[in-house]
Design a protein around this motif. Structure first.
Motif, PDB file in Angstrom:
ATOM      1  N   ASP A   1       0.852  -1.193   0.000  1.00  0.00           N
ATOM      2  CA  ASP A   1       0.000   0.000   0.000  1.00  0.00           C
ATOM      3  C   ASP A   1       0.889   1.245   0.000  1.00  0.00           C
ATOM      4  O   ASP A   1       1.385   1.665   1.040  1.00  0.00           O
ATOM      5  CB  ASP A   1      -0.911  -0.017   1.239  1.00  0.00           C
ATOM      6  N   GLY A   2       1.110   1.809  -1.174  1.00  0.00           N
ATOM      7  CA  GLY A   2       1.885   3.048  -1.263  1.00  0.00           C
ATOM      8  C   GLY A   2       3.384   2.860  -1.297  1.00  0.00           C
ATOM      9  O   GLY A   2       4.123   3.808  -1.022  1.00  0.00           O
TER      10      GLY A   2
ATOM     11  N   THR B   1       6.701   2.882  -3.185  1.00  0.00           N
ATOM     12  CA  THR B   1       7.121   3.488  -4.456  1.00  0.00           C
ATOM     13  C   THR B   1       8.592   3.240  -4.789  1.00  0.00           C
ATOM     14  O   THR B   1       9.042   3.616  -5.870  1.00  0.00           O
ATOM     15  CB  THR B   1       6.874   5.008  -4.426  1.00  0.00           C
TER      16      THR B   1
ATOM     17  N   ARG C   1      -2.200   2.275  -9.240  1.00  0.00           N
ATOM     18  CA  ARG C   1      -1.820   3.687  -9.104  1.00  0.00           C
ATOM     19  C   ARG C   1      -1.031   3.911  -7.820  1.00  0.00           C
ATOM     20  O   ARG C   1      -1.210   3.218  -6.835  1.00  0.00           O
ATOM     21  CB  ARG C   1      -3.063   4.578  -9.115  1.00  0.00           C
ATOM     22  N   ARG C   2      -0.176   4.926  -7.875  1.00  0.00           N
ATOM     23  CA  ARG C   2       0.634   5.337  -6.724  1.00  0.00           C
ATOM     24  C   ARG C   2       1.396   4.152  -6.121  1.00  0.00           C
ATOM     25  O   ARG C   2       1.402   3.952  -4.912  1.00  0.00           O
ATOM     26  CB  ARG C   2      -0.240   6.030  -5.661  1.00  0.00           C
ATOM     27  N   SER C   3       1.991   3.373  -6.990  1.00  0.00           N
ATOM     28  CA  SER C   3       2.744   2.211  -6.521  1.00  0.00           C
ATOM     29  C   SER C   3       3.861   1.902  -7.502  1.00  0.00           C
ATOM     30  O   SER C   3       3.775   2.222  -8.699  1.00  0.00           O
ATOM     31  CB  SER C   3       1.824   0.999  -6.386  1.00  0.00           C
TER      32      SER C   3
ATOM     33  N   ASN D   1      -7.963  -1.581  -7.812  1.00  0.00           N
ATOM     34  CA  ASN D   1      -8.255  -0.862  -6.566  1.00  0.00           C
ATOM     35  C   ASN D   1      -7.890  -1.791  -5.409  1.00  0.00           C
ATOM     36  O   ASN D   1      -8.493  -2.857  -5.259  1.00  0.00           O
ATOM     37  CB  ASN D   1      -9.730  -0.454  -6.504  1.00  0.00           C
TER      38      ASN D   1
ATOM     39  N   SER E   1       3.472   2.273   3.382  1.00  0.00           N
ATOM     40  CA  SER E   1       4.688   3.032   3.103  1.00  0.00           C
ATOM     41  C   SER E   1       5.326   3.484   4.408  1.00  0.00           C
ATOM     42  O   SER E   1       4.651   3.613   5.440  1.00  0.00           O
ATOM     43  CB  SER E   1       4.360   4.257   2.238  1.00  0.00           C
TER      44      SER E   1
ATOM     45  N   LYS F   1       3.817   7.295   5.306  1.00  0.00           N
ATOM     46  CA  LYS F   1       2.392   7.467   5.613  1.00  0.00           C
ATOM     47  C   LYS F   1       1.757   6.232   6.243  1.00  0.00           C
ATOM     48  O   LYS F   1       0.660   6.334   6.811  1.00  0.00           O
ATOM     49  CB  LYS F   1       1.639   7.828   4.337  1.00  0.00           C
TER      50      LYS F   1
ATOM     51  N   SER G   1      -3.093   3.373   4.313  1.00  0.00           N
ATOM     52  CA  SER G   1      -4.119   4.368   4.005  1.00  0.00           C
ATOM     53  C   SER G   1      -5.380   4.062   4.810  1.00  0.00           C
ATOM     54  O   SER G   1      -5.584   2.938   5.290  1.00  0.00           O
ATOM     55  CB  SER G   1      -4.440   4.357   2.507  1.00  0.00           C
TER      56      SER G   1
END
Length: 324
Positions: A177-178, A180, A205-207, A232, A274, A277, A280
């Motif tokens: 989750d997140g 990168t 997305r965002r990964s 998702n 991550s 953060k 999520s």
């Protein structure tokens, strides 16, 4: 009346007369010719000739460059030989001219020949350019884009195979989750392979994806452990739960400590957030439990790949103990 032509002092009359308001000139004679061209754009000007000479001189001096390779590159002798051993699809093996040959280079050439992979020599500056100045040690393997599995389809198949007895190991998955950093992904894939996880799930997305850097860090483990994508992540985790997989999230503020995780012996998906953060909000709310790893108070948090490795080890340890 006599004709005045030829008589001295006679004035010849103009039948039409001058055009009014034109000073005696026609309309077309009064139209402008546009702005004056620059000196370097006028062929008769010396500035034009100087510009032409300069352009021809620059064209002669410019070195011819080979087109840049548009593909992922696995670099380094260990990473290349591991990738070839694992049989990953590859387009070409690039090797430096006058390379210092060792056992890894010999095996890489042998495997490339057996798998029908073209071997191409290149200068070290050219290898530097193709690999974006990565540490290649004279070897670079050009690989096509990674082919991702569908996360929900893959998990559903693993669970069904386990229920029917086709799969020996209890289902175990990792979801990111997140994350990168491709090096984190590569290290997580390597840990997943070491502890018999069935797949690593990443959101679209965002990964991070499976790049050459991830390939290199995984040391070829990306072939053994599939990486699946979810359009998702929250929705995918809900479908995993519906398929009978428990979902836990790793977080420093978790209510359950990892050594006390009873769900370790169940079909499980571990969600790694991550470093900055964490998990999520929607993913956290979807998890069946939020689990923390006991660490010294002097350490604020663990690297994502380290946290994944510790959690996988503990799950593997508890599952082994349960079988005895």
């Amino acid at each position: 009346m006599s004709n005045a032509k030829g008589r001295p002092g006679a004035v010849r009359k103009n039948k039409k007369g001058p055009t009014k308001g034109s000073g005696g000139k026609g309309r077309s004679s009064l139209e402008g010719r546009g702005p004056t061209p620059k000196a370097e754009d006028r062929p008769y000007h010396k500035a034009y000739r100087a510009k032409q000479l300069s352009e021809r001189s620059s064209a002669k001096r410019a070195p011819a460059r080979r087109p840049r390779v548009n593909a992922e590159m696995v670099t380094g002798r260990n990473s290349v030989v591991e990738a070839l051993r694992a049989g990953i699809p590859a387009k070409a093996l690039h090797i430096a001219v006058r390379i210092d040959v060792d056992d890894r280079v010999r095996e890489s050439l042998k495997l490339a020949a057996e798998q029908g992979i073209p071997v191409m020599e290149a200068s070290r500056p050219e290898l530097d350019r193709m690999t974006d100045d990565a540490i290649h040690q004279g070897l670079a393997l050009q690989v096509p884009p990674y082919e991702y599995k569908d996360a929900v389809q893959l998990v559903t198949k693993v669970v069904k195979d386990y229920d029917k007895g086709y799969e020996r190991n209890m289902p175990l998955f990792l979801a990111l989750d997140g994350i990168t950093d491709p090096r984190n992904l590569g290290a997580i894939i390597r840990s997943a392979s070491a502890f018999s996880a069935h797949a690593v799930i990443v959101p679209e997305r965002r990964s991070v994806g499976v790049t050459a850097s991830a390939w290199k860090t995984s040391a070829g483990a990306a072939v053994r452990v599939p990486v699946a994508k979810a359009s998702n992540l929250t929705s995918a985790l809900k479908e995993l739960k519906a398929a009978g997989v428990f979902v836990i999230g790793l977080d420093a503020g978790g209510s359950v400590e990892l050594p006390n995780l009873d769900l370790a012996t169940e079909p499980l998906c571990i969600v790694i957030g991550s470093e900055g953060k964490g998990l999520s909000r929607l993913v956290r709310e979807t998890c069946d439990a939020i689990v923390s790893i006991p660490i010294s108070s002097a350490m604020e948090s663990l690297n994502a790949s380290m946290a994944a490795g510790i959690a996988l080890y503990e799950v593997a340890r508890r599952r082994q103990a349960a079988q005895q």
